[in-house]
Design a protein around this motif. Structure first.
Motif, PDB file in Angstrom:
ATOM      1  N   VAL A 160     -47.450  52.658 -37.082  1.00 29.44           N
ATOM      2  CA  VAL A 160     -47.189  51.224 -37.261  1.00 29.44           C
ATOM      3  C   VAL A 160     -46.608  50.646 -35.973  1.00 29.44           C
ATOM      4  O   VAL A 160     -46.989  49.562 -35.528  1.00 29.44           O
ATOM      5  N   ARG A 161     -45.694  51.394 -35.356  1.00 29.23           N
ATOM      6  CA  ARG A 161     -45.126  50.930 -34.086  1.00 29.23           C
ATOM      7  C   ARG A 161     -46.208  50.878 -33.008  1.00 29.23           C
ATOM      8  O   ARG A 161     -46.290  49.913 -32.237  1.00 29.23           O
ATOM      9  N   ALA A 162     -47.067  51.890 -32.957  1.00 30.09           N
ATOM     10  CA  ALA A 162     -48.142  51.922 -31.963  1.00 30.09           C
ATOM     11  C   ALA A 162     -49.100  50.753 -32.142  1.00 30.09           C
ATOM     12  O   ALA A 162     -49.599  50.181 -31.162  1.00 30.09           O
ATOM     13  N   SER A 163     -49.363  50.372 -33.391  1.00 29.87           N
ATOM     14  CA  SER A 163     -50.299  49.273 -33.642  1.00 29.87           C
ATOM     15  C   SER A 163     -49.789  47.944 -33.097  1.00 29.87           C
ATOM     16  O   SER A 163     -50.584  47.035 -32.837  1.00 29.87           O
ATOM     17  N   ALA A 212     -42.655  59.999 -40.864  1.00 27.52           N
ATOM     18  CA  ALA A 212     -42.703  59.885 -39.405  1.00 27.52           C
ATOM     19  C   ALA A 212     -44.037  59.339 -38.919  1.00 27.52           C
ATOM     20  O   ALA A 212     -44.093  58.544 -37.973  1.00 27.52           O
ATOM     21  N   ALA A 213     -45.141  59.754 -39.552  1.00 29.15           N
ATOM     22  CA  ALA A 213     -46.465  59.299 -39.105  1.00 29.15           C
ATOM     23  C   ALA A 213     -46.601  57.795 -39.266  1.00 29.15           C
ATOM     24  O   ALA A 213     -47.131  57.104 -38.381  1.00 29.15           O
ATOM     25  N   ALA A 214     -46.132  57.269 -40.387  1.00 31.74           N
ATOM     26  CA  ALA A 214     -46.214  55.826 -40.603  1.00 31.74           C
ATOM     27  C   ALA A 214     -45.375  55.081 -39.574  1.00 31.74           C
ATOM     28  O   ALA A 214     -45.818  54.078 -39.006  1.00 31.74           O
ATOM     29  N   ALA A 215     -44.159  55.567 -39.329  1.00 31.21           N
ATOM     30  CA  ALA A 215     -43.290  54.904 -38.352  1.00 31.21           C
ATOM     31  C   ALA A 215     -43.935  54.880 -36.973  1.00 31.21           C
ATOM     32  O   ALA A 215     -43.926  53.853 -36.278  1.00 31.21           O
ATOM     33  N   LEU A 216     -44.529  56.009 -36.562  1.00 32.11           N
ATOM     34  CA  LEU A 216     -45.147  56.098 -35.243  1.00 32.11           C
ATOM     35  C   LEU A 216     -46.363  55.199 -35.121  1.00 32.11           C
ATOM     36  O   LEU A 216     -46.487  54.418 -34.157  1.00 32.11           O
TER      37      LEU A 216
END
Length: 298
Positions: free
Chosen positions: A261-264, A255-259
């Motif tokens: 990466v999307r935020a970046s 979940a952290a990577a998905a969040l």
């Protein structure tokens, strides 16, 4: 990639002694691939053999090891369907105090070694219309204080993947990136040990600048790892990247990577800086938190 090709093809997984690499080798073998798993020592291969995986001694920075792997693939009548570039080493530390020798070592393993293995196996991948799956990281999209050396190598691997994807698409070889966030492996422990050695070599002036950061990083890494997924969960995503008929160009793990990466992709740099700094700040020694907060809100 068809279902039938999964039962007769080869897959190469680097960095398979432990963690995600070992779990990926086992998962691909379970799905019908004959897996050549790169390991550092003969003893690392015993658990893999029990899972139907063929271990091969492979240091991806050693040209002789890479040549031996390529020769092993060339001797096999089965087509090479997948190369999973997974090997890697950690590399935390402030940019100013991380020795150039350490920067070079990180890039040798996390970038140049993968390029060397890919170059060596591309003739077989082209013949087999195989797939390259590059394991990068959340830190290949989002960097923060104290993670520069590792993140830089992963950013570079992202760029190599983009170039390679466009170069090989006309020739039937797909290139896919997998970006894990926290994964419960032993890699974080090795990184924390290396950070301690770096801390010992700092000057008093550097310690004044980065001492609190150096204390925060081990706690931050440990918390991120504890909240992460297991190696087996990560391996299922990697196997999906290998076997999906029409793969995405990128998959995230956790979940952290998905969040992030999307935020970046959508947040301004300063806002992303505040987000990552706030997360890191929670691990600073209590006496320095207020000063850090003031510096980043001034």
């Amino acid at each position: 990639m068809t279902a039938s090709s999964e039962t007769r093809g080869l897959a190469v997984v680097t960095g398979a002694s432990t963690g995600m690499g070992a779990a990926t080798a086992r998962e691909l073998a379970r799905r019908g691939f004959h897996v050549l798993a790169g390991v550092r020592r003969d003893s690392d291969g015993a658990p893999l053999r029990a899972a139907g995986v063929e271990p091969v001694i492979l240091d991806i920075t050693d040209p002789d090891h890479i040549a031996a792997l390529a020769a092993r693939v060339e001797r096999d009548p089965r087509p090479l369907r997948a190369l999973v570039n997974n090997a890697g080493i950690p590399g935390a530390g402030p940019v100013e105090v991380t020795p150039l020798s350490q920067w070079r070592r990180i890039f040798e393993v996390n970038l140049f070694g993968h390029v060397a293995v890919t170059q060596a196996l591309l003739p077989a991948l082209l013949r087999g219309r195989g797939r390259v799956v590059n394991i990068t990281s959340l830190n290949g999209k989002v960097s923060m204080a104290g993670y520069g050396p590792y993140a830089s190598s992963k950013f570079a691997m992202e760029a190599v993947s983009d170039a390679l994807r466009n170069e090989l698409a006309p020739h039937g070889v797909q290139v896919v990136v997998v970006e894990p966030g926290g994964v419960k492996t032993e890699m974080s422990r090795a990184g924390i040990a290396a950070l301690g050695r770096l801390d010992d070599g700092m000057t008093p002036e550097q310690n004044a600048r980065y001492g609190a950061l150096m204390q925060a990083i081990p706690s931050h890494v440990a918390a991120f790892t504890r909240a992460g997924v297991t190696a087996e969960v990560a391996a299922k995503t990697i196997a999906k990247a290998v076997t999906d008929r029409r793969p995405r160009t990128r998959y995230t793990v956790g979940a952290a990577a998905a969040l992030l990466v999307r935020a970046s992709r959508i947040l301004p740099d300063r806002m992303l800086d505040r987000m990552t700094t706030s997360d890191l700040r929670r691990h600073y020694p209590a006496a320095t938190r207020s000063r850090t907060t003031s510096a980043h809100t001034a």
